[in-house]
Design a protein around this motif. Structure first.
Motif, PDB file in Angstrom:
ATOM      1  N   VAL A 295       0.683  -1.385   0.119  1.00  0.00           N
ATOM      2  CA  VAL A 295      -0.195   0.126   0.073  1.00  0.00           C
ATOM      3  C   VAL A 295       0.788   1.285   0.067  1.00  0.00           C
ATOM      4  CG1 VAL A 295      -1.801  -1.031   1.282  1.00  0.00           C
ATOM      5  CG2 VAL A 295      -0.022   0.228   2.511  1.00  0.00           C
ATOM      6  N   ASP A 296       0.131   2.337  -0.330  1.00  0.00           N
ATOM      7  CA  ASP A 296       1.112   3.651  -0.169  1.00  0.00           C
ATOM      8  C   ASP A 296       0.456   4.690   0.507  1.00  0.00           C
ATOM      9  OD1 ASP A 296      -1.468   4.323  -1.612  1.00  0.00           O
ATOM     10  OD2 ASP A 296      -0.166   4.796  -3.468  1.00  0.00           O
ATOM     11  N   GLY A 297      -0.429   4.300   1.470  1.00  0.00           N
ATOM     12  CA  GLY A 297      -1.188   5.146   2.467  1.00  0.00           C
ATOM     13  C   GLY A 297      -1.215   4.640   3.776  1.00  0.00           C
ATOM     14  N   VAL A 298      -2.015   5.189   4.743  1.00  0.00           N
ATOM     15  CA  VAL A 298      -2.144   4.833   6.099  1.00  0.00           C
ATOM     16  C   VAL A 298      -3.597   4.134   6.512  1.00  0.00           C
ATOM     17  CG1 VAL A 298      -0.328   6.777   6.835  1.00  0.00           C
ATOM     18  CG2 VAL A 298      -2.951   7.270   6.679  1.00  0.00           C
ATOM     19  N   ASN A 299      -4.373   3.864   5.242  1.00  0.00           N
ATOM     20  CA  ASN A 299      -5.470   2.989   5.739  1.00  0.00           C
ATOM     21  C   ASN A 299      -5.396   1.551   5.968  1.00  0.00           C
ATOM     22  OD1 ASN A 299      -8.111   2.002   5.729  1.00  0.00           O
ATOM     23  ND2 ASN A 299      -8.808   3.631   4.201  1.00  0.00           N
ATOM     24  N   PRO A 300      -5.798   1.149   6.954  1.00  0.00           N
ATOM     25  CA  PRO A 300      -5.433  -0.218   7.238  1.00  0.00           C
ATOM     26  C   PRO A 300      -6.321  -1.261   6.273  1.00  0.00           C
ATOM     27  CG  PRO A 300      -6.277   0.566   9.247  1.00  0.00           C
ATOM     28  CD  PRO A 300      -6.312   1.719   8.241  1.00  0.00           C
ATOM     29  N   THR A 301      -7.507  -0.768   5.936  1.00  0.00           N
ATOM     30  CA  THR A 301      -8.468  -1.464   5.238  1.00  0.00           C
ATOM     31  C   THR A 301      -7.737  -2.035   3.736  1.00  0.00           C
ATOM     32  OG1 THR A 301      -9.508   0.243   4.235  1.00  0.00           O
ATOM     33  CG2 THR A 301     -10.442  -0.508   6.250  1.00  0.00           C
ATOM     34  N   HIS A 302      -6.901  -1.112   3.202  1.00  0.00           N
ATOM     35  CA  HIS A 302      -6.126  -1.348   2.080  1.00  0.00           C
ATOM     36  C   HIS A 302      -5.396  -2.421   2.256  1.00  0.00           C
ATOM     37  CE1 HIS A 302      -6.625   3.182   0.892  1.00  0.00           C
ATOM     38  NE2 HIS A 302      -7.726   2.469   1.083  1.00  0.00           N
ATOM     39  N   VAL A 303      -4.909  -3.047   3.242  1.00  0.00           N
ATOM     40  CA  VAL A 303      -4.071  -4.119   3.565  1.00  0.00           C
ATOM     41  C   VAL A 303      -5.097  -5.342   3.330  1.00  0.00           C
ATOM     42  CG1 VAL A 303      -2.241  -5.244   5.172  1.00  0.00           C
ATOM     43  CG2 VAL A 303      -2.255  -3.001   5.046  1.00  0.00           C
ATOM     44  N   VAL A 304      -6.043  -5.189   4.171  1.00  0.00           N
ATOM     45  CA  VAL A 304      -7.167  -6.218   3.882  1.00  0.00           C
ATOM     46  C   VAL A 304      -7.788  -6.713   2.525  1.00  0.00           C
ATOM     47  CG1 VAL A 304      -9.424  -6.884   4.661  1.00  0.00           C
ATOM     48  CG2 VAL A 304      -8.057  -6.003   6.319  1.00  0.00           C
ATOM     49  N   THR A 305      -7.766  -5.310   1.694  1.00  0.00           N
ATOM     50  CA  THR A 305      -8.222  -5.411   0.323  1.00  0.00           C
ATOM     51  C   THR A 305      -7.075  -6.033  -0.366  1.00  0.00           C
ATOM     52  OG1 THR A 305      -9.499  -3.406   0.498  1.00  0.00           O
ATOM     53  CG2 THR A 305      -8.769  -4.316  -1.620  1.00  0.00           C
ATOM     54  N   ALA A 306      -5.885  -5.813   0.015  1.00  0.00           N
ATOM     55  CA  ALA A 306      -4.767  -6.508  -0.708  1.00  0.00           C
ATOM     56  C   ALA A 306      -4.605  -8.152  -0.482  1.00  0.00           C
ATOM     57  CB  ALA A 306      -3.437  -5.836  -0.537  1.00  0.00           C
ATOM     58  N   ALA A 307      -4.891  -8.434   0.545  1.00  0.00           N
ATOM     59  CA  ALA A 307      -5.119  -9.964   1.079  1.00  0.00           C
ATOM     60  C   ALA A 307      -6.352 -10.515   0.337  1.00  0.00           C
ATOM     61  CB  ALA A 307      -5.297  -9.974   2.640  1.00  0.00           C
ATOM     62  N   GLU A 308      -7.263  -9.766   0.302  1.00  0.00           N
ATOM     63  CA  GLU A 308      -8.499 -10.366  -0.510  1.00  0.00           C
ATOM     64  C   GLU A 308      -8.048 -10.671  -1.900  1.00  0.00           C
ATOM     65  OE1 GLU A 308     -11.459  -7.688   0.526  1.00  0.00           O
ATOM     66  OE2 GLU A 308     -11.983  -8.579   2.606  1.00  0.00           O
ATOM     67  N   ARG A 309      -7.252  -9.804  -2.562  1.00  0.00           N
ATOM     68  CA  ARG A 309      -6.869 -10.136  -3.812  1.00  0.00           C
ATOM     69  C   ARG A 309      -5.673 -10.939  -4.190  1.00  0.00           C
ATOM     70  NH1 ARG A 309      -7.184  -3.679  -5.358  1.00  0.00           N
ATOM     71  NH2 ARG A 309      -9.041  -3.333  -5.439  1.00  0.00           N
ATOM     72  N   GLY A 310      -5.412 -11.617  -2.986  1.00  0.00           N
ATOM     73  CA  GLY A 310      -4.428 -12.961  -3.130  1.00  0.00           C
ATOM     74  C   GLY A 310      -3.231 -12.383  -2.789  1.00  0.00           C
ATOM     75  N   ASN A 311      -2.765 -11.356  -2.169  1.00  0.00           N
ATOM     76  CA  ASN A 311      -1.432 -10.951  -2.334  1.00  0.00           C
ATOM     77  C   ASN A 311      -0.946 -11.730  -0.872  1.00  0.00           C
ATOM     78  OD1 ASN A 311       0.782  -9.348  -0.873  1.00  0.00           O
ATOM     79  ND2 ASN A 311       0.492  -7.975  -2.473  1.00  0.00           N
ATOM     80  N   PRO A 312       0.260 -12.395  -1.088  1.00  0.00           N
ATOM     81  CA  PRO A 312       0.552 -13.337   0.150  1.00  0.00           C
ATOM     82  C   PRO A 312       1.337 -12.449   1.084  1.00  0.00           C
ATOM     83  CG  PRO A 312       2.082 -13.670  -1.691  1.00  0.00           C
ATOM     84  CD  PRO A 312       0.942 -12.791  -2.223  1.00  0.00           C
ATOM     85  N   VAL A 313       1.964 -11.430   0.861  1.00  0.00           N
ATOM     86  CA  VAL A 313       2.600 -10.655   1.862  1.00  0.00           C
ATOM     87  C   VAL A 313       1.674  -9.948   2.875  1.00  0.00           C
ATOM     88  CG1 VAL A 313       4.409  -8.854   2.353  1.00  0.00           C
ATOM     89  CG2 VAL A 313       4.530 -10.217   0.387  1.00  0.00           C
ATOM     90  N   ALA A 314       0.360  -9.649   2.271  1.00  0.00           N
ATOM     91  CA  ALA A 314      -0.524  -9.005   2.963  1.00  0.00           C
ATOM     92  C   ALA A 314      -1.169  -9.709   3.768  1.00  0.00           C
ATOM     93  CB  ALA A 314      -1.564  -8.247   1.837  1.00  0.00           C
ATOM     94  N   VAL A 315      -1.549 -11.022   3.316  1.00  0.00           N
ATOM     95  CA  VAL A 315      -1.912 -12.174   4.112  1.00  0.00           C
ATOM     96  C   VAL A 315      -1.081 -12.455   5.423  1.00  0.00           C
ATOM     97  CG1 VAL A 315      -2.690 -14.708   4.151  1.00  0.00           C
ATOM     98  CG2 VAL A 315      -3.286 -13.252   2.335  1.00  0.00           C
ATOM     99  N   ARG A 316       0.348 -12.667   5.343  1.00  0.00           N
ATOM    100  CA  ARG A 316       1.228 -12.832   6.285  1.00  0.00           C
ATOM    101  C   ARG A 316       1.136 -11.988   7.157  1.00  0.00           C
ATOM    102  NH1 ARG A 316       6.045 -10.987   6.607  1.00  0.00           N
ATOM    103  NH2 ARG A 316       6.346 -10.406   4.608  1.00  0.00           N
ATOM    104  N   LEU A 317       1.266 -10.596   6.872  1.00  0.00           N
ATOM    105  CA  LEU A 317       1.278  -9.342   7.821  1.00  0.00           C
ATOM    106  C   LEU A 317      -0.098  -9.662   8.581  1.00  0.00           C
ATOM    107  CD1 LEU A 317       2.353  -6.424   5.518  1.00  0.00           C
ATOM    108  CD2 LEU A 317       3.655  -7.714   7.458  1.00  0.00           C
ATOM    109  N   LEU A 318      -1.205  -9.655   8.180  1.00  0.00           N
ATOM    110  CA  LEU A 318      -2.350  -9.956   8.837  1.00  0.00           C
ATOM    111  C   LEU A 318      -2.457 -11.039   9.616  1.00  0.00           C
ATOM    112  CD1 LEU A 318      -4.927  -8.748   6.088  1.00  0.00           C
ATOM    113  CD2 LEU A 318      -4.418  -7.399   8.157  1.00  0.00           C
ATOM    114  N   THR A 319      -2.048 -12.329   9.155  1.00  0.00           N
ATOM    115  CA  THR A 319      -1.982 -13.195  10.140  1.00  0.00           C
ATOM    116  C   THR A 319      -1.160 -13.333  11.219  1.00  0.00           C
ATOM    117  OG1 THR A 319      -0.646 -14.517   8.673  1.00  0.00           O
ATOM    118  CG2 THR A 319      -3.014 -14.861   8.637  1.00  0.00           C
ATOM    119  N   GLN A 320       0.287 -12.606  10.948  1.00  0.00           N
ATOM    120  CA  GLN A 320       1.043 -12.480  11.841  1.00  0.00           C
ATOM    121  C   GLN A 320       0.699 -11.303  12.887  1.00  0.00           C
ATOM    122  OE1 GLN A 320       4.691 -11.186   9.864  1.00  0.00           O
ATOM    123  NE2 GLN A 320       5.650 -13.165   9.800  1.00  0.00           N
TER     124      GLN A 320
END
Length: 399
Positions: A295-320
């Protein structure tokens, strides 16, 4: 001696009973348990309320008549026939169409304003971004937002406004004593917002507010002890036993921001490493996501959106992060041993893998006690509204 003293002396005679504080407390308690029985079981017959509460049928009838007069309950349109011989029962239910309460939640990037009905359901809500964090500006815009919502909800009557926020919130004084992320100190929220709205205003911390919301309207209803962990930009907790939230002196209970978190690596302003808030905050999540190019901002929902789109790093950050939240829950479970733990955290609310990671960290023996918030789509609005609704259900005749 002042002339007003004479009647007080006269009331002490043996033939003139002295009103006792215990009598007032008993009336308040009786009113509370009856209205909460209607909330939980309505439409419900008065005889059933009497059986559930242990109060006499005459007492239940009297209180229900007063609630009807106030407009808090109404008789159901369809009588219920008893199993035996006799007249059908006319059940009573909450009148959720007449009154609303205002809810205000002050977060770091924005304020949420909302109207809720007597069942804790959000009627309407808005988010107001912060152009600046001056208390007078933020609260003025919140008051304007509430005015707009009330104009949209024509035909309803506001009972008051509940305000919830993170940081150190003193319920008794109605003030935010210290909110470092907003830069607020000793802000008289009740006074400022009350002057702008002309309504009764009650103020509390958002974790405590959500404990009350959960015990009234959510999954924790009926639990003998409840812990709520709020994980956003601010991280704090609240604990309730036997329907009473623990506040401590000046409402400082639940300040867990600087508890050490095993495995934490983030440096904290306090000089230590791995404090709970700096490790789990949404600011830290977003910074790590920016460093990873997600992401390039400060909105945490964008990280969730990236995970929903299959980004493995976003998934890892959220599960960690969820696993670290699980460690915090485990620590609090060891200390407090609550029957139910409610977690408000973005990943846990939105993703099953995050909830699973949290429960795995807690351990199988206690995992079933941990649940996500009951209000995934409106948690901040419910936090604000629950402050006022808790006041209503604790002392309905005063409101």
């Amino acid at each position: 001696m002042p002339r007003t003293a004479a009647p007080l002396l006269a009331s002490h005679s043996p033939n003139s009973p002295i009103p006792r504080a215990a009598d007032s407390d008993r009336r308040r308690t009786n009113a509370s348990v009856i209205l909460r029985s209607v909330l939980e079981h309505g439409p419900v017959a008065r005889s059933t309320i009497s059986r559930l509460t242990g109060l006499s049928p005459a007492s239940v009838t009297d209180y229900c008549a007063r609630f009807t007069e106030l407009g808090l309950i109404r008789e159901s349109a369809t009588p219920q026939r008893s199993k035996g011989v006799g007249r059908p029962h006319v059940p009573v239910d909450l009148d959720a169409s007449r009154f609303v309460v205002g809810g205000v939640h002050v977060a770091v990037p924005y304020t949420t304003v909302a109207l809720l009905d007597l069942r804790g359901r959000v009627v309407v809500e808005r988010r107001i971004g912060h152009d600046g964090t001056s208390p007078s500006l933020v609260l003025a815009r919140a008051a304007e937002g509430l005015d707009t919502l009330l104009a949209e909800a024509a035909g309803t009557t506001p009972l008051g406004v509940g305000v919830a926020a993170g940081g150190w919130v003193d319920r008794d004084s109605g003030s935010i004593v210290d909110h470092p992320l907003l830069g607020w100190r000793d802000v008289p929220v009740r006074e400022l917002l009350g002057a702008r709205t002309g309504l009764p205003v009650h103020v509390d911390g958002h974790a405590r507010a959500l404990v009350n919301g959960e015990r009234l309207f959510g999954r924790a209803r009926g639990s003998r002890s409840v812990l709520h962990l709020f994980v956003g930009n601010v991280v704090d907790a609240a604990f309730a036993t036997n329907d009473e939230v623990h506040y401590g002196p000046r409402s400082q209970a639940g300040a867990i921001a600087h508890l050490p978190l095993r495995g934490g690596t983030e440096p904290c302003d306090c000089g230590r490493v791995g404090c709970l808030q700096v490790e789990l905050s949404e600011r830290t999540l977003c910074r790590r996501a920016r460093e990873a190019g997600i992401v390039d901002g400060v909105n945490p929902t964008h990280v969730v959106t990236a995970a929903e789109r299959g980004n493995p790093v976003a998934v890892r950050l959220l599960t960690q992060r969820a696993r670290m939240v699980g460690r915090a829950v485990g620590l609090l479970l060891d200390i407090l041993n609550p029957e139910t733990v409610v977690v408000t955290e973005l990943g846990v609310i939105r993703r099953e893998d995050c909830l699973r990671a949290l429960r795995e960290e807690v351990g199988d023996a206690r995992a079933s006690a941990v649940v996500p918030t009951s209000f995934p789509d409106s948690v901040l609005a419910v936090a604000g509204g629950s402050v006022m609704l808790d006041v209503l259900y604790r002392d309905p005749l005063s409101v």
